[in-house]
Design an enzyme around this catalytic site. Sequence first.
Site, PDB file in Angstrom:
ATOM      1  N   ILE A  74     -11.763  14.551  -3.683  1.00 34.11           N
ATOM      2  CA  ILE A  74     -10.780  15.809  -3.277  1.00 34.11           C
ATOM      3  C   ILE A  74     -10.598  16.475  -4.400  1.00 34.11           C
ATOM      4  CG2 ILE A  74      -8.981  16.356  -2.045  1.00 34.11           C
ATOM      5  CD1 ILE A  74     -10.611  14.943   0.026  1.00 34.11           C
ATOM      6  N   CYS A 133      -5.107  10.718 -11.568  1.00 37.52           N
ATOM      7  CA  CYS A 133      -6.085  11.144 -10.338  1.00 37.52           C
ATOM      8  C   CYS A 133      -7.423  11.075 -11.104  1.00 37.52           C
ATOM      9  CB  CYS A 133      -6.012  12.461 -10.007  1.00 37.52           C
ATOM     10  SG  CYS A 133      -7.296  12.772  -8.694  1.00 37.52           S
TER      11      CYS A 133
HETATM   12  C1  LIG Z   1      -8.311  11.433   0.613  1.00 40.31           C
HETATM   13  C2  LIG Z   1      -7.856  10.751  -0.710  1.00 40.31           C
HETATM   14  C3  LIG Z   1      -7.094  11.311  -1.083  1.00 40.31           C
HETATM   15  C4  LIG Z   1      -5.834  11.209  -2.181  1.00 40.31           C
HETATM   16  N1  LIG Z   1      -5.497  12.006  -2.419  1.00 40.31           N
HETATM   17  C5  LIG Z   1      -4.043  11.545  -3.282  1.00 40.31           C
HETATM   18  C6  LIG Z   1      -3.087  12.458  -4.225  1.00 40.31           C
HETATM   19  O1  LIG Z   1      -3.285  13.393  -4.074  1.00 40.31           O
HETATM   20  N2  LIG Z   1      -2.687  12.037  -5.041  1.00 40.31           N
HETATM   21  C7  LIG Z   1      -2.549  10.710  -5.413  1.00 40.31           C
HETATM   22  O2  LIG Z   1      -1.019  10.354  -6.533  1.00 40.31           O
HETATM   23  N3  LIG Z   1      -3.522   9.523  -4.727  1.00 40.31           N
HETATM   24  C8  LIG Z   1      -4.183   9.869  -3.759  1.00 40.31           C
HETATM   25  N4  LIG Z   1      -4.744   9.486  -2.942  1.00 40.31           N
HETATM   26  C9  LIG Z   1      -4.578   7.461  -3.716  1.00 40.31           C
HETATM   27  C10 LIG Z   1      -4.260   6.726  -2.474  1.00 40.31           C
HETATM   28  O3  LIG Z   1      -2.457   7.497  -2.853  1.00 40.31           O
HETATM   29  C11 LIG Z   1      -3.675   5.191  -3.244  1.00 40.31           C
HETATM   30  O4  LIG Z   1      -3.488   5.550  -4.407  1.00 40.31           O
HETATM   31  C12 LIG Z   1      -5.110   4.816  -2.873  1.00 40.31           C
HETATM   32  O5  LIG Z   1      -6.012   5.357  -2.274  1.00 40.31           O
HETATM   33  C13 LIG Z   1      -4.969   3.897  -3.274  1.00 40.31           C
HETATM   34  O6  LIG Z   1      -4.591   2.880  -1.203  1.00 40.31           O
HETATM   35  P1  LIG Z   1      -5.448   2.757  -0.206  1.00 40.31           P
HETATM   36  O7  LIG Z   1      -6.411   1.095  -0.641  1.00 40.31           O
HETATM   37  O8  LIG Z   1      -4.602   2.126   0.339  1.00 40.31           O
HETATM   38  O9  LIG Z   1      -5.857   4.025   0.021  1.00 40.31           O
HETATM   39  C14 LIG Z   1      -5.679   9.791  -2.261  1.00 40.31           C
HETATM   40  C15 LIG Z   1      -6.441   8.785  -1.673  1.00 40.31           C
HETATM   41  C16 LIG Z   1      -7.304   8.981  -0.365  1.00 40.31           C
HETATM   42  C17 LIG Z   1      -8.178   8.327  -0.074  1.00 40.31           C
END
Ligand SMILES: Cc1cc2nc3c(=O)[nH]c(=O)nc-3n(C[C@H](O)[C@H](O)[C@H](O)COP(=O)(O)O)c2cc1C
Length: 311
Positions: A74, A133
Amino acid sequence: MVEEVDTSVEFAGLTLANPVFTASGTCGYGDELADFVDVNALGGFITKSITLKPRKGNPVPRIVETDSGMLNAIGLANVGLEKFIQEKLPIIEKLTVPVFVNVAGETVEEYVAVAERLSAEKAIAGIELNISCPNVAKGGIAFGTDPKQVSEITSAVKNAVGAKPLMVKLSPAVTDISIIARAAVDAGADALSLVNTFTAMVIDVKARRPVLANSTGGLSGPAIKPIAVYLVNKVYNEVARSRGVPIVGMGGIRNASDATEFIIAGASAAAVGTANFIEPRCAVKIIQGIKKYCISHNITNIKELVGSLGV
Ligand SMILES: Cc1cc2nc3c(=O)[nH]c(=O)nc-3n(C[C@H](O)[C@H](O)[C@H](O)COP(=O)(O)O)c2cc1C
């Protein structure tokens, strides 16, 4: 047989009703899920990353599904600080759940400016510092992989946020995550969240090109869960437990059993990310499931479960 479970969590000076957050970037600013989920039923809410200026993010395609997960690139698309204050803060002001705003930037000064402005708002309980990020050319993960820079940015932002809790979000893309966690805690982090996504690539074999316009993206979802559980346990054992610093564990959580794994590994709370896209109600279901687990295991207080891994 236990009938009532105390699910409340003391978290960096806040009291959360239960140990379940939604993860940054997967639930916008609190209104996107409102038709499906009572956001106030969560233990805490974490917003999408906010930067000083609005960002369009990376060109599309910027999402691709993978086996047991997804890649996203993103690129921190967001409305920027001023529009956030005007348009999103009123939504947050109506929430009763503690809200952490996730802050990102390209320079230390930018992080400080955004964190300082946001922490002055009564409705914002704390700041999550995104130094992990993987999808931006400047800043992002570059701050989170070098202990010196982690220390510098954490102490500058902690100075700016004052008494409000500062949670530092760690990248898994380092040789020893405990070195980074220690740098953050020594510099004033009140809590740690881990993990952010893993840099990864999917190739279109017909075109022999990466599927994502950005070439690489961050891998999230169930595929990363065992690594994330391991990293939470490592940071808990080597840094967080002795310093009394709470961890929000995340990476691939889909159900109460997944969340419970993270809590047993040492997380005080668990955050649900990618799973929100598949089942928006799952975070609230997870709260109920954790309660059921406690009842069936004779646990009266969720704190008994934190870091209870028998090895
Ligand atoms: C579509 C998407 C957008 C994300 N945007 C951010 C963000 O803006 N800032 C951030 O710190 N992490 C962001 N993340 C990371 C998530 O907060 C999380 O750390 C990561 O996806 C692992 O958790 P999960 O496997 O449950 O998704 C994003 C993840 C996804 C999938």
